[in-house]
Design a protein around this motif. Structure first.
Motif, PDB file in Angstrom:
ATOM      1  N   VAL A  47       0.839  -1.209   0.000  1.00 42.07           N
ATOM      2  CA  VAL A  47       0.000   0.000   0.000  1.00 42.07           C
ATOM      3  C   VAL A  47       0.865   1.247   0.000  1.00 42.07           C
ATOM      4  O   VAL A  47       0.583   2.226  -0.715  1.00 42.07           O
ATOM      5  CB  VAL A  47      -0.929  -0.006   1.244  1.00 42.07           C
ATOM      6  N   ASP A  49       3.890   1.547  -1.179  1.00 40.91           N
ATOM      7  CA  ASP A  49       4.473   1.674  -2.531  1.00 40.91           C
ATOM      8  C   ASP A  49       3.442   2.216  -3.520  1.00 40.91           C
ATOM      9  O   ASP A  49       3.729   3.101  -4.331  1.00 40.91           O
ATOM     10  CB  ASP A  49       4.937   0.305  -3.032  1.00 40.91           C
ATOM     11  N   LYS A  53       3.296   5.755  -5.742  1.00 36.84           N
ATOM     12  CA  LYS A  53       3.071   5.800  -7.197  1.00 36.84           C
ATOM     13  C   LYS A  53       1.870   6.682  -7.530  1.00 36.84           C
ATOM     14  O   LYS A  53       1.886   7.437  -8.506  1.00 36.84           O
ATOM     15  CB  LYS A  53       2.804   4.393  -7.744  1.00 36.84           C
ATOM     16  N   THR A  74      -6.267  -0.152  -9.338  1.00 38.52           N
ATOM     17  CA  THR A  74      -5.440  -0.775 -10.381  1.00 38.52           C
ATOM     18  C   THR A  74      -3.959  -0.640 -10.063  1.00 38.52           C
ATOM     19  O   THR A  74      -3.187  -1.590 -10.204  1.00 38.52           O
ATOM     20  CB  THR A  74      -5.739  -0.115 -11.747  1.00 38.52           C
ATOM     21  N   ILE A  75      -3.593   0.548  -9.606  1.00 38.92           N
ATOM     22  CA  ILE A  75      -2.182   0.776  -9.257  1.00 38.92           C
ATOM     23  C   ILE A  75      -1.777  -0.184  -8.134  1.00 38.92           C
ATOM     24  O   ILE A  75      -0.701  -0.793  -8.160  1.00 38.92           O
ATOM     25  CB  ILE A  75      -1.971   2.227  -8.786  1.00 38.92           C
ATOM     26  N   ASN A  78      -1.502  -3.795  -9.424  1.00 38.74           N
ATOM     27  CA  ASN A  78      -0.270  -3.950 -10.213  1.00 38.74           C
ATOM     28  C   ASN A  78       0.958  -3.976  -9.323  1.00 38.74           C
ATOM     29  O   ASN A  78       1.890  -4.740  -9.552  1.00 38.74           O
ATOM     30  CB  ASN A  78      -0.144  -2.816 -11.234  1.00 38.74           C
ATOM     31  N   THR A  79       0.961  -3.110  -8.333  1.00 46.31           N
ATOM     32  CA  THR A  79       2.101  -3.076  -7.413  1.00 46.31           C
ATOM     33  C   THR A  79       2.233  -4.409  -6.688  1.00 46.31           C
ATOM     34  O   THR A  79       3.331  -4.950  -6.528  1.00 46.31           O
ATOM     35  CB  THR A  79       1.924  -1.931  -6.392  1.00 46.31           C
ATOM     36  N   ASN A  82       3.404  -7.152  -9.099  1.00 48.96           N
ATOM     37  CA  ASN A  82       4.830  -6.999  -9.435  1.00 48.96           C
ATOM     38  C   ASN A  82       5.726  -7.408  -8.285  1.00 48.96           C
ATOM     39  O   ASN A  82       6.829  -7.909  -8.489  1.00 48.96           O
ATOM     40  CB  ASN A  82       5.140  -5.545  -9.805  1.00 48.96           C
TER      41      ASN A  82
ATOM     42  N   ARG B  33       9.183   7.241   2.071  1.00 52.07           N
ATOM     43  CA  ARG B  33       9.578   6.762   0.733  1.00 52.07           C
ATOM     44  C   ARG B  33       9.704   7.898  -0.275  1.00 52.07           C
ATOM     45  O   ARG B  33      10.590   7.898  -1.118  1.00 52.07           O
ATOM     46  CB  ARG B  33       8.561   5.739   0.224  1.00 52.07           C
ATOM     47  N   ASP B 259       5.001  -0.443 -15.392  1.00 49.40           N
ATOM     48  CA  ASP B 259       3.933  -1.104 -14.667  1.00 49.40           C
ATOM     49  C   ASP B 259       3.026  -1.800 -15.694  1.00 49.40           C
ATOM     50  O   ASP B 259       2.623  -1.166 -16.670  1.00 49.40           O
ATOM     51  CB  ASP B 259       3.162   0.001 -13.926  1.00 49.40           C
TER      52      ASP B 259
END
Lengths: 179, 472
Positions: A47, A49, A53, A74-75, A78-79, A82, B33, B259
């Motif tokens: 979350v 990360d 983004k 979606t982000i 995908n994170t 990955n 971060r 991505d």
């Protein structure tokens, strides 16, 4: 403050808007991440990360990307995909040892709450869990799943089938315990 | 319960489910971060800049010190061709009175290595005699000391020295010493042995043959002979040149999604955008050292052109009324039956734009030049610091809609560092001017777009042509 107003503020780099966005949506995104990772520790990492983004993406080109919540989900998905170990692609394709279960799905599923269902999904092996989430919760087609995970469609189909069987068994077990 | 109902339970209950989470911890992690990303980017930038600075300073220092050493101790190139008179002419003058010149010169010289001695004019004129008196047995590897000699008649012995076959015109020419180190044996063929040269007092003023008055045998002693007679001693100083060139070439582009969620977006950009060519122009100042290393810095302008092409298909639907049937009655009257239908027309619209990416950079390069007479060949490499990037044109956005690039905020306004490598082929067209062509490659590892969405990088392969003007 609407999500659009939040996004405008984030695009300008305003910390207050960024913090509000994180507070408002981190719970939703955490659930998404936890469904994929199967544990809270990794989910929290995902979350964070994903939110980085999202905030960076907002500074650049959000307006072209559809509905805000769906875009953030979606982000996060995908994170998570990955970041997760992909070795399951070769590990979990042996279905020979799966026990046969009765064809009907147990009605007891209706009595289970979201947290219990979440636990059930979390208990699935990595590959089953990813495909189950993508196919059932996100409603992706097998072709889309195959492209996203870089697998063949038949793997996606068979793993979804097995995921359902495992969940079916687990629900029955819970049903027995209750009885 | 069937599969659909089973799935539905999961979808409905988990799809919108919000797990409890410590939002403060999440926010703290996000802040940390983002700060880390910012500081990392800053670190890379400064580290890269510092590294380049160190490399440039180090290279310049090495080149300069190496140039100094080589000039002082290793190579000494005769710069006055007239010094190297034919032996026959030199020998014909050997009986000239050593007293005339020898005395004069000797007031300035207490050294005695004939090879370092002013040669042609000196030989037979007493300079040599004085210099070598007491050492008539010349040996290329022997150093003579003439400090205490008084017998100018021994100048004659110099004729023997200089008529020896092994003495070459080159050695004569090289005999002009220019400083104490040269006098101690900084001779280009290395025959002088430093340890064997006792030097005391002032060194003799070096005089090229052109300065020598053969009639009067008088030597016009100069106040500052080093600089007046050897202006080319400035050769140790770097040459400064101005370089102006322009060029063009083809473009290698790479676009990839960081991505998987942006894969479709990337594919449609690849489908609709075609890299065409690039053109550039640059102005630089070059600093060339005597050891053939050179450094350049200046300003550069580069433009990349790409074609955006889209065959846009639109459907136009129109409701039309038509006669679908005709009934003719017994009496002969006719009845027309009308119906309506939807007619769909497909329109193709060709959208064709040129996208432009414009870079303003500061190129800093280092190179090595191989001198081949009028021609030269140089290998050059360096970095370009981008100070400005401007992206204009059209593209498809993630929803498939044509948008202006400059309105997307997706492209950076600066690129960071690029790397360049090239070969320069030069032709000396005048005493100060050189025409050159320079094929080369420029690689841009930095993405023009936000890396989280897409990584858009370029490699430029082209050739430049230009002119260099040497100021010094």
């Amino acid at each position: 403050m609407t999500v659009e107003e939040l996004f405008i503020g984030c695009r300008k780099g305003k910390a207050l808007h960024q913090k509000t966005l994180v507070e408002r949506y981190s719970s939703m995104l955490f659930s998404v991440a936890k469904r994929y990772t199967g544990n809270e520790y990794d989910a929290q990492d995902i979350v964070q990360d994903a939110l980085v983004k999202i905030l960076k993406g907002l500074k650049n080109n959000y307006k072209e990307r559809g509905k805000p919540e769906q875009w953030m989900r979606t982000i996060t998905i995908n994170t998570a995909l990955n970041a997760m170990d992909r070795s399951w692609v070769s590990r979990e394709t042996d279905f020979e040892n799966m026990p046969d279960v009765p064809g009907d799905y147990p009605d007891a599923i209706a009595e289970l709450g979201a947290e219990e269902l979440m636990e059930l999904v979390a208990s699935l092996p990595d590959g089953y869990r990813q495909i189950f989430n993508l196919a059932v919760i996100e409603n992706f087609s097998h072709a889309e799943i195959a492209e996203r995970l870089d697998i063949v469609e038949s793997t996606s189909r068979s793993q979804l089938l097995r995921a359902r069987k495992i969940l079916q068994m687990k629900v029955r077990e819970q049903e027995k315990i209750r009885i | 319960m069937n599969t659909r109902e089973f799935d539905k339970h999961f979808r409905e209950k988990l799809g919108e489910y919000n797990s409890p989470v410590d939002t403060d911890a999440i926010w703290a992690g996000v802040q940390s971060r983002m700060d880390s990303d910012r500081s990392r980017a800053g670190f890379y930038w400064w580290f890269g800049s510092l590294l380049m600075l160190f490399i440039l300073i180090g290279s310049a220092w090495y080149a300069v010190t190496d140039a100094g050493n080589s000039n002082a101790l290793k190579t000494y190139t005769p710069r006055y061709s007239e010094v190297s008179l034919p032996l026959s002419e030199l020998n014909s003058r050997e009986e000239n009175s050593a007293e005339e010149i020898g005395d004069n010169q000797n007031t300035h010289s207490n050294f005695g290595h004939q090879e370092e001695f002013p040669t042609n004019k000196a030989r037979g004129d007493g300079e040599v005699g004085k210099a070598h008196q007491g050492n008539s047995s010349f040996d290329e590897e022997t150093v003579s000391d003439s400090r205490n000699s008084e017998d100018v008649q021994l100048a004659g012995s110099s004729s023997e020295l200089f008529t020896r076959n092994e003495i070459t015109s080159k050695e004569y020419g090289a005999g002009n010493f220019k400083d104490s180190q040269a006098a101690q044996g900084g001779f280009d063929d290395g025959v002088a042995v430093i340890d064997e040269i006792p030097i005391s007092g002032d060194l003799m003023t070096p005089i090229p043959a052109s300065q020598f008055d053969w009639e009067s045998r008088a030597v016009d002693l100069l106040e500052n002979p080093e600089n007046d007679l050897y202006p080319s001693d400035n050769s140790n100083r770097p040459e400064i040149s101005l370089l102006v060139d322009g060029g063009a070439g083809f473009v290698g582009r790479q676009i990839e999604s960081a991505d998987p969620g942006w894969n479709a977006f990337t594919r449609q950009r690849l489908r609709t955008e075609t890299p065409l060519e690039f053109a550039n122009a640059q102005f630089r100042v070059s600093l060339e050292l005597q050891n053939n290393w050179y450094f350049t810095a200046g300003a550069s302008f580069t433009r990349i052109n790409e074609r955006f092409e889209l065959d846009r298909i639109t459907h136009e639907e129109e409701l039309v009324t038509y006669v679908s049937d005709i009934h003719i009655g017994e009496s002969g009257d006719s009845t027309l039956i009308y119906s309506t239908g939807l007619v769909s027309t497909e329109h193709h619209e060709q959208v064709n734009h040129i996208n432009r990416y414009t870079f303003i950079d500061i190129p800093v390069t280092a190179g090595y030049n191989y001198d081949l007479g009028r021609w030269s060949l140089a290998l050059e490499a360096g970095v370009l610091f981008n100070v400005r990037l401007r992206s204009t044109g059209s593209m498809l956005d993630s929803e498939g809609v044509v948008v202006r690039i400059e309105n997307t905020n997706m492209f950076h306004s600066r690129l960071g560092l690029s790397y360049t490598g090239s070969v320069r082929i030069g032709y000396q067209s005048g005493t100060r001017t050189m025409l050159y062509i320079q094929p080369g490659v420029r690689y841009m590892p930095g993405s023009l777009t936000e890396r989280g969405i897409q990584k858009q990088t370029y490699a430029l392969y082209g050739i430049n042509a230009g002119i260099s003007y040497r100021l010094r």
